[in-house]
Design a protein around this motif. Structure first.
Motif, PDB file in Angstrom:
ATOM      1  N   ASP A   1       9.450  -2.401  15.496  1.00  0.00           N
ATOM      2  CA  ASP A   1       8.637  -2.292  16.707  1.00  0.00           C
ATOM      3  C   ASP A   1       7.333  -3.059  16.458  1.00  0.00           C
ATOM      4  OD1 ASP A   1       7.063  -1.608  18.850  1.00  0.00           O
ATOM      5  OD2 ASP A   1       7.465   0.542  18.747  1.00  0.00           O
ATOM      6  N   ASP A   2       7.173  -4.200  17.122  1.00  0.00           N
ATOM      7  CA  ASP A   2       5.995  -5.027  16.852  1.00  0.00           C
ATOM      8  C   ASP A   2       4.725  -4.478  17.475  1.00  0.00           C
ATOM      9  OD1 ASP A   2       6.254  -5.618  19.535  1.00  0.00           O
ATOM     10  OD2 ASP A   2       6.667  -7.759  19.251  1.00  0.00           O
ATOM     11  N   GLN A   3       4.814  -3.332  18.177  1.00  0.00           N
ATOM     12  CA  GLN A   3       3.627  -2.696  18.721  1.00  0.00           C
ATOM     13  C   GLN A   3       3.104  -1.573  17.826  1.00  0.00           C
ATOM     14  OE1 GLN A   3       3.825  -1.913  23.018  1.00  0.00           O
ATOM     15  NE2 GLN A   3       5.445  -3.450  23.182  1.00  0.00           N
ATOM     16  N   GLU A   4       3.732  -1.391  16.671  1.00  0.00           N
ATOM     17  CA  GLU A   4       3.225  -0.459  15.667  1.00  0.00           C
ATOM     18  C   GLU A   4       2.280  -1.204  14.728  1.00  0.00           C
ATOM     19  OE1 GLU A   4       5.717   2.832  13.860  1.00  0.00           O
ATOM     20  OE2 GLU A   4       7.215   1.292  14.276  1.00  0.00           O
ATOM     21  N   PRO A   5       1.078  -0.713  14.506  1.00  0.00           N
ATOM     22  CA  PRO A   5       0.151  -1.411  13.605  1.00  0.00           C
ATOM     23  C   PRO A   5       0.723  -1.666  12.213  1.00  0.00           C
ATOM     24  CG  PRO A   5      -1.016   0.261  14.856  1.00  0.00           C
ATOM     25  CD  PRO A   5       0.447   0.452  15.162  1.00  0.00           C
ATOM     26  N   ALA A   6       1.426  -0.692  11.638  1.00  0.00           N
ATOM     27  CA  ALA A   6       1.936  -0.844  10.270  1.00  0.00           C
ATOM     28  C   ALA A   6       2.908  -2.000  10.151  1.00  0.00           C
ATOM     29  CB  ALA A   6       2.599   0.453   9.812  1.00  0.00           C
ATOM     30  N   THR A   7       3.607  -2.310  11.240  1.00  0.00           N
ATOM     31  CA  THR A   7       4.568  -3.400  11.209  1.00  0.00           C
ATOM     32  C   THR A   7       3.901  -4.719  10.865  1.00  0.00           C
ATOM     33  OG1 THR A   7       6.035  -2.306  12.789  1.00  0.00           O
ATOM     34  CG2 THR A   7       6.219  -4.698  12.622  1.00  0.00           C
ATOM     35  N   HIS A   8       2.641  -4.879  11.250  1.00  0.00           N
ATOM     36  CA  HIS A   8       1.947  -6.136  11.003  1.00  0.00           C
ATOM     37  C   HIS A   8       1.400  -6.223   9.580  1.00  0.00           C
ATOM     38  CE1 HIS A   8       2.245  -7.556  15.152  1.00  0.00           C
ATOM     39  NE2 HIS A   8       2.226  -6.275  15.449  1.00  0.00           N
TER      40      HIS A   8
ATOM     41  N   CYS B   1      18.848  -7.933   9.424  1.00  0.00           N
ATOM     42  CA  CYS B   1      19.192  -6.601   9.933  1.00  0.00           C
ATOM     43  C   CYS B   1      17.987  -5.733  10.250  1.00  0.00           C
ATOM     44  CB  CYS B   1      20.088  -5.876   8.927  1.00  0.00           C
ATOM     45  SG  CYS B   1      19.235  -5.433   7.394  1.00  0.00           S
ATOM     46  N   THR B   2      16.778  -6.175   9.909  1.00  0.00           N
ATOM     47  CA  THR B   2      15.606  -5.317  10.071  1.00  0.00           C
ATOM     48  C   THR B   2      15.081  -5.381  11.498  1.00  0.00           C
ATOM     49  OG1 THR B   2      15.039  -5.731   7.767  1.00  0.00           O
ATOM     50  CG2 THR B   2      13.347  -4.758   9.142  1.00  0.00           C
ATOM     51  N   HIS B   3      15.151  -4.252  12.190  1.00  0.00           N
ATOM     52  CA  HIS B   3      14.810  -4.097  13.607  1.00  0.00           C
ATOM     53  C   HIS B   3      13.510  -3.301  13.665  1.00  0.00           C
ATOM     54  CE1 HIS B   3      15.164  -1.984  17.550  1.00  0.00           C
ATOM     55  NE2 HIS B   3      15.965  -2.952  17.931  1.00  0.00           N
TER      56      HIS B   3
ATOM     57  N   ASP C   1       3.453  -4.696   6.976  1.00  0.00           N
ATOM     58  CA  ASP C   1       4.767  -4.872   6.343  1.00  0.00           C
ATOM     59  C   ASP C   1       5.781  -4.240   7.283  1.00  0.00           C
ATOM     60  OD1 ASP C   1       7.069  -4.932   4.807  1.00  0.00           O
ATOM     61  OD2 ASP C   1       6.358  -3.540   3.282  1.00  0.00           O
ATOM     62  N   GLY C   2       6.725  -5.039   7.789  1.00  0.00           N
ATOM     63  CA  GLY C   2       7.686  -4.542   8.754  1.00  0.00           C
ATOM     64  C   GLY C   2       8.460  -3.319   8.300  1.00  0.00           C
ATOM     65  N   MET C   3       8.564  -3.123   6.978  1.00  0.00           N
ATOM     66  CA  MET C   3       9.319  -1.975   6.483  1.00  0.00           C
ATOM     67  C   MET C   3       8.514  -0.682   6.547  1.00  0.00           C
ATOM     68  SD  MET C   3      11.887  -3.703   6.117  1.00  0.00           S
ATOM     69  CE  MET C   3      12.820  -2.201   5.892  1.00  0.00           C
ATOM     70  N   LEU C   4       7.227  -0.762   6.864  1.00  0.00           N
ATOM     71  CA  LEU C   4       6.391   0.438   6.889  1.00  0.00           C
ATOM     72  C   LEU C   4       6.297   1.078   8.269  1.00  0.00           C
ATOM     73  CD1 LEU C   4       3.436  -0.583   4.547  1.00  0.00           C
ATOM     74  CD2 LEU C   4       5.503   0.721   3.986  1.00  0.00           C
TER      75      LEU C   4
END
Length: 444
Positions: A146-153, A142-144, A155-158
């Motif tokens: 934005d892979d263009q956000e640095p924090a996502t890389h 269910c976790t959607h 931890d996707g929850m950040l």
């Protein structure tokens, strides 16, 4: 039923699915923006009055998205929140997302297709998708993000643009078709039926992050873990994760029927909450401490020591007791507050005993993949207790709204009947259908 839906149900291969036209509309469980105020002043906000099942237009597929024909889905509590328009209408989420423009704008509609779990068949992939193709059997996290956000890389929850699909985005899983990002898709455990596979990832992934992940409590062998609501969707997976990791699960439940269900899952100690006198949704702080003393005596009598970890998604009614009861240096991990968001606890028991509180939400893609791997190995089992057809979405959601269920409630979408979708019958036979369905046995 569309030709594409018929092809999926008929077991068409990927080439045939890719050739079959995508319908312009599809059947979906949804709410409508004009109904947002329908429960004003009502004590019983009955979700059967707001949930609709009917046609909605098919969205356009973005380059990083996958179109999945949904065979089965499940009810999570966020479907209840959506259907009663609380704590705020989810159309607010869709408007906010739509303001990003581009493909996001199509999520801002006067309807909201709900559902944050799904198992199904890939029927289309966007131009940028590399690892999935038409015909693949998948489950959806269910976790959607934005892979263009640095924090996502990290931890996707950040990431600031992290959302829960089917709750904070449109076109969720309670439908014949859904759109998801490729970074939400994982391989379906082949020994599970569609409905067994569909009920797991939201709750199991959340429990995995809370207990096992480096972002959570990081439980170890021998840890005593107090699990509130151990017969619920989150709690039932928590029991299995603690037991599998060599820990000692201590479950709190609301009835003897639910106690028997969690014993089947391997819960070492089961406590009926009536034994400890947990109050209503707004407990007195003194009552919470007294309840903690009673619960502590039971746990010490059964296992000889206090809990290392309290697994708490109940919130206001239990949180003060959780903070009190964990041992010196212990951890309270929380992912929700079903009885209320404002928590009142005696901070002396936290700071003077150097305890920790960890906030946790959903699971990142790696955590979801590790959790799904446990299902594929047969080490985690579905906790499905009932299955409804999509046409009876209102009744299925009402069951969860009134806490009349144990474990998870499944919903058949395109799957015409339960029991379909198994592609590894040997593993299924080796595990045993009864072992795979401990909570279905209780209901049967």
């Amino acid at each position: 039923m569309s030709a594409l839906a018929d092809a999926v149900i008929g077991g068409a291969d990927g080439d045939e699915l890719a050739r079959t036209e995508v319908p312009r509309e599809f059947v979906a469980g949804h709410i409508r923006v004009e109904d947002v105020d329908m429960f004003a002043g009502m004590a019983d906000k009955d979700v059967r009055k707001s949930l609709r099942v009917g046609p909605v237009p098919m969205p356009e597929l973005a380059p990083d998205e996958v179109l999945v024909a949904v065979m089965a889905s499940s009810i999570n509590y966020n479907t209840v929140w959506s259907a009663i328009f609380e704590p705020l209408p989810t159309f607010d989420f869709l408007r906010r997302y739509g303001r990003e423009g581009g493909f996001a704008s199509q999520h801002d509609r006067p309807f909201h297709v709900l559902g944050s779990d799904a198992a199904g068949v890939v029927v289309r992939t966007g131009a940028g998708v590399r690892q999935w193709k038409a015909g693949d059997h998948v489950v959806v996290s269910c976790t959607h993000v934005d892979d263009q956000e640095p924090a996502t890389h990290w931890d996707g929850m950040l990431g600031g643009e992290q959302r829960i699909w089917g709750f904070e985005t449109n076109f969720g899983g309670l439908a014949h078709f859904t759109i998801v990002r490729a970074s939400q898709v994982l391989p379906k455990p082949p020994h599970l039926t569609w409905e067994e596979a569909a009920v797991n990832l939201l709750c199991a992934g959340t429990s995995y992050r809370m207990l096992v992940s480096e972002h959570g409590a990081r439980i170890k062998q021998g840890d005593v873990v107090l699990i509130w609501g151990a017969a619920g969707g989150l709690g039932a997976y928590a029991v299995q994760l603690v037991k599998n990791g060599g820990g000692i699960p201590v479950g709190v439940v609301s009835s003897e029927e639910k106690a028997e269900a969690v014993r089947r899952l391997g819960c070492d100690v089961v406590v009926n909450r009536e034994e400890i006198g947990i109050g209503g949704p707004e407990p007195d702080p003194g009552q919470s401490i007294e309840a903690g003393k009673r619960l502590g005596r039971i746990i010490r009598r059964e296992v000889g020591e206090d809990p290392h970890v309290a697994f708490d998604y109940i919130g206001r009614a239990t949180f003060a007791t959780s903070v009190f009861i964990v041992r010196r240096g212990g951890t309270v991990v929380t992912c929700g507050s079903s009885t209320g968001y404002q928590h009142h606890y005696d901070n002396r028991y936290l700071w003077m005993n150097v305890k920790r509180i960890i906030g946790s939400h959903s699971a990142n893609y790696q955590e979801a993949a590790e959790c799904n791997r446990l299902f594929r190995q047969g080490r985690l089992k579905p906790v499905i207790s009932a299955v409804y057809p999509l046409a009876e979405l209102g009744e299925a959601t009402r069951l969860v709204q009134t806490n009349g269920h144990t474990g998870k409630v499944g919903v058949l979408c395109l799957a015409p009947e339960p029991g379909l979708g198994v592609t590894d019958p040997e593993l299924r036979a080796a595990i045993g259908s009864q072992e795979l369905n401990p909570m279905r046995e209780m209901e049967g």
